[in-house]
Motif scaffolding. Structure first.
Motif, short mmCIF file in Angstrom:
data_model
loop_
_atom_site.label_atom_id
_atom_site.label_comp_id
_atom_site.label_asym_id
_atom_site.label_seq_id
_atom_site.Cartn_x
_atom_site.Cartn_y
_atom_site.Cartn_z
N THR A 83 0.80 -1.16 -0.05
CA THR A 83 0.11 -0.10 -0.12
C THR A 83 0.89 1.29 -0.10
O THR A 83 0.58 2.29 -0.70
N HIS A 129 -8.90 1.26 2.74
CA HIS A 129 -7.88 1.90 2.29
C HIS A 129 -7.80 3.36 2.18
O HIS A 129 -7.03 3.81 2.24
N ASP A 171 -6.17 -3.19 -6.46
CA ASP A 171 -5.71 -4.01 -5.58
C ASP A 171 -6.42 -5.52 -5.45
O ASP A 171 -7.45 -5.55 -5.33
MG MG Z 1 -3.12 -4.77 0.75
#
Ligand code: MG
Ligand code: ADP
Length: 686
Positions: free
Chosen positions: A298, A328, A394
């Motif tokens: 990330t 996120h 992702d």
């Molecule tokens: Mg991740």
């Protein structure tokens, strides 16, 4: 199978015209996806029974055996456990071979006395006695269509046996025609491939094993050839497209890294550098970052994002679920805390209130919000896609040509694309499967992590696991309890979760705070539960694989997986990745279902925490199919090719290059064009 041969100009008659195909059979074939003679010919066997090496019973030794003789039924009965047993002996002049069929009660009635049969199977110890369990048999009189006695076995249907299918195909092949070649002639001769006509006839009726393997090889090469051709064409297409050049601002990068509460690992830095180099170019980046769960992908994505924002472009970050998108967004708020771009971050997911969505749309439209975090639905949102500099995906990995084109149409530029995955695929395999993606691998984990202990606990000792769980809760930890995987439906899955929840909350962990989350719940409900769990208000979260990817709860240090034998290795690894994210020792307990022992997969997962090692093991246990398994859509449906066969891949690649160099036009090769399109448009990873 989507394979279709380009035989329309053969004008083959309808299926019904084949001897033996009436309305009944036609319907059954249709259930197998076979509605034309072409499809029938492309309906390939799932395996072969090899009766070509018949031995006298008196001379056989344990292992795979094929014999020929009469079959005498000795008994047909139910065992005490309720299993049906059909016991028999095969008799040739040289000896007697005991055989047993389990749960095939029709056997006794279907076997004719005094008739000769081919019998094949594994001759092995069973209850202290050598016998063949569940042998396949063929009446010798039926084996006339095929002199070689290597018999094709198809996926069958009730009332449509392999024997019938063989007969039907034999009649079809008996119609006078030659199946036209669908590869360029130069390729067939250059690679000494078997012709398609011969290949198809051989696959259904192999004369011998050598020809059979040549036929399989021909189709393997063809499959990889299509894949490689799609890859090459994708690359070429991509090179023609224009992406925004993202300025690399060293001061910004340094400042960002300096403000992190930890030092980046070597692999993280290398990966970031590769990305930042790529996106300076006007050719679109197409990069895949592979790094185990928790390896820190990330922050790398965040660094790339701020460069893109700094250059005035938009960032689209797509997570597989809304929960993850929310998480996120929060992570990015934290990571960008000290930067001027914090205020450009916005979450846009379906579960938001209409008014919130509207406000977000307004902020996106006026350019205030340029770092947009959401799910895949972002791509369908007409407001979202303007001046997109980078798309980050992702754990979902779906970004086909279609999607790129859609974005380019709106923005006038082709965005850079960055895919992040925690599915560690060995490098050689990645290159074959996703040749047009550049690859970064984050292999080293951030230091200071405690390795999760993984233990297999058989069902009878199951309650001891929950005692340990209880102790951990006493120490303040939190626990995931994953219910057995049920493939059939979401609602069954929900039931499985509910029954585990029931049991834990009324019996095993009665005094603890327990909640449940499964795919059948509304996103807002799931969200609410996850939020409470993350806040520490829940001790045990009973879950389905909803939690498989991404969710980050550092205080959760125990994972119990019920029905562990049902999960794939990659899935188990992903699940285990949910824990051990904080400073506490992580424990993962794998409990197989009742009467199930340890499986190879469970042993493998308990032997290491390294995802790349597990991927290699998975490859060995299940073959490459495991990696792009059927669980998710968009599998590459390779029927013959083994993508680990390096020589095969290399040859197919050369062929694809030559095809392009010769400026062959796909217009002349309808079948190739179809397959290439298929590979270009399905997700390249899944
Ligand atoms: Mg991740
Ligand atoms: P994943 O690769 O699974 O997406 P994340 O990016 O979520 O992993 O990172 C997992 C955790 O590791 C996060 O809490 C993050 O803050 C932390 N982390 C990332 N990089 C490092 C590092 N170099 N050192 C220590 N912790 C790190």
């Amino acid at each position: 199978m989507t394979n279709k041969i380009a035989t329309d100009y053969l004008n083959l008659p309808p299926l019904r015209s084949i001897k033996g195909v009436g309305a009944e059979i036609e319907k059954k074939l249709a259930n197998l996806g076979v509605t034309t003679i072409e499809e029938l010919l492309m309906y390939f066997p799932k395996k072969y029974d090899d009766f070509s090496d018949i031995r006298p019973i008196g001379e056989i030794s344990p292992g795979l055996v094929s014999v020929k003789g009469t079959i005498e039924i000795k008994g047909s009965r139910y065992s005490r456990k309720g299993l049906h047993l059909t016991e028999a002996v095969v008799n040739d002049e040289s000896g007697l071979l005991p055989v047993v069929w389990f749960n095939q009660p029709y056997r006794a009635a279907s076997i004719k006395q005094n008739e000769q049969y081919y019998v094949s199977g594994n001759y092995d110890l069973q209850n202290q006695r050598l016998s063949v369990v569940n042998p396949t048999i063929e009446a010798a009189s039926d084996v006339t269509v095929n002199e070689s006695r290597i018999l094709a076995i198809y996926k069958e249907q009730k009332g449509l046996t392999s024997r019938q299918i063989r007969k039907i195909i034999s009649s079809a092949l008996g119609l006078n025609f030659v199946i036209p070649e669908r590869l360029p002639e130069w390729l067939v001769s250059e690679m000494s491939l078997m012709s398609l006509d011969k290949t198809i006839r051989t696959l259904h009726f192999p004369e011998n094993n050598e020809l059979l393997s040549r036929a399989k090889k021909r189709l393997s090469i063809e499959e990889i050839f299509h894949l490689q051709l799609a890859t090459e064409l994708n690359r070429q297409e991509l090179q023609k497209e224009k992406a925004p050049s993202i300025v690399f601002d060293e001061a910004i990068a340094k400042e960002f890294v300096k403000n992190l509460p930890y030092k980046l690992t070597e692999d993280q830095r290398k990966t970031a550098w590769q990305i930042l180099t790529d996106i300076q170019k006007t050719e679109p980046m197409n990069r895949l970052v592979e790094g185990d769960v928790g390896s820190g992908k990330t922050v790398v994505a965040a660094l790339a994002s701020i460069m893109v924002l700094n250059s005035g472009y938009q960032v689209l970050f797509m997570a597989p679920t809304e929960i993850l998108a929310r998480q996120h967004a929060e992570t990015f708020f934290e990571l960008l805390e000290q930067t001027p771009w914090r205020s450009t971050i916005g979450l846009l997911v379906g579960g938001m209130k209409q008014s919130e969505k509207k406000a977000m749309h307004g902020r996106i439209a006026n350019g205030e919000c340029r770092f947009i975090v959401g799910t895949h639905a972002l791509l369908q949102d007409p407001v979202v896609t303007q001046k997109t500099g980078i798309v980050i995906i992702d754990e979902q990995h779906r970004f086909g040509v279609d999607q790129r084109q859609a974005l380019r149409k709106k923005a006038g530029i082709s965005p850079h694309v960055l895919c992040l995955t925690a599915t560690p695929i060995p490098r050689s395999l990645s290159l074959t499967l996703y040749g047009e993606l550049d690859l970064s691998i984050i292999q080293t984990m951030p230091s200071g992590r405690l390795e999760t202990h993984t233990e297999i606990v058989l069902f009878p000792a199951r309650s001891s696991v929950y005692k340990l769980v209880d102790e951990q809760i006493e120490l303040g930890r939190q626990v995931f309890a994953v219910c057995p995987l049920i493939n059939e439906s979401e609602s069954l899955q929900a039931k499985a979760a509910e029954s585990l929840y029931e049991e834990l909350s009324t019996k095993l962990l009665r005094h603890r705070r327990i909640a449940i989350v499964h795919g059948g719940m509304k996103p807002s409900q799931k969200d609410e539960v996850m939020t409470r769990f993350a806040a520490g208000d829940i001790d045990v979260l009973v879950a389905t694989t909803v939690i498989e990817v991404g969710v980050n709860v550092p205080n959760a240090s125990v994972m119990v997986v019920e029905g562990a034998e049902r999960f794939g290795l990659a899935q188990l690894h992903q699940l285990r990745g949910r824990i051990g994210r904080g400073n506490h020792q992580g424990y993962c307990f794998l409990i197989p279902s009742q009467d199930i022992g340890m499986t190879k997969r469970m042993r493998a997962i308990s032997s290491t925490n390294n995802g790349f090692k597990l991927a290699e093991m998975d490859l060995q246990l299940r073959g490459p199919g495991a990696i792009y398994g059927t669980r998710q859509s968009g599998s590459l449906d390779l029927q013959f090719a083994d993508v680990n066969d390096r020589a095969l891949v290399a040859n197919a690649k050369l062929a694809a290059r030559e095809f392009i160099e010769r400026r062959e036009s796909l217009v002349h090769y309808r079948y190739i064009a179809e397959r290439v399109r298929h590979f270009q448009h399905v997700s390249r990873l899944n």
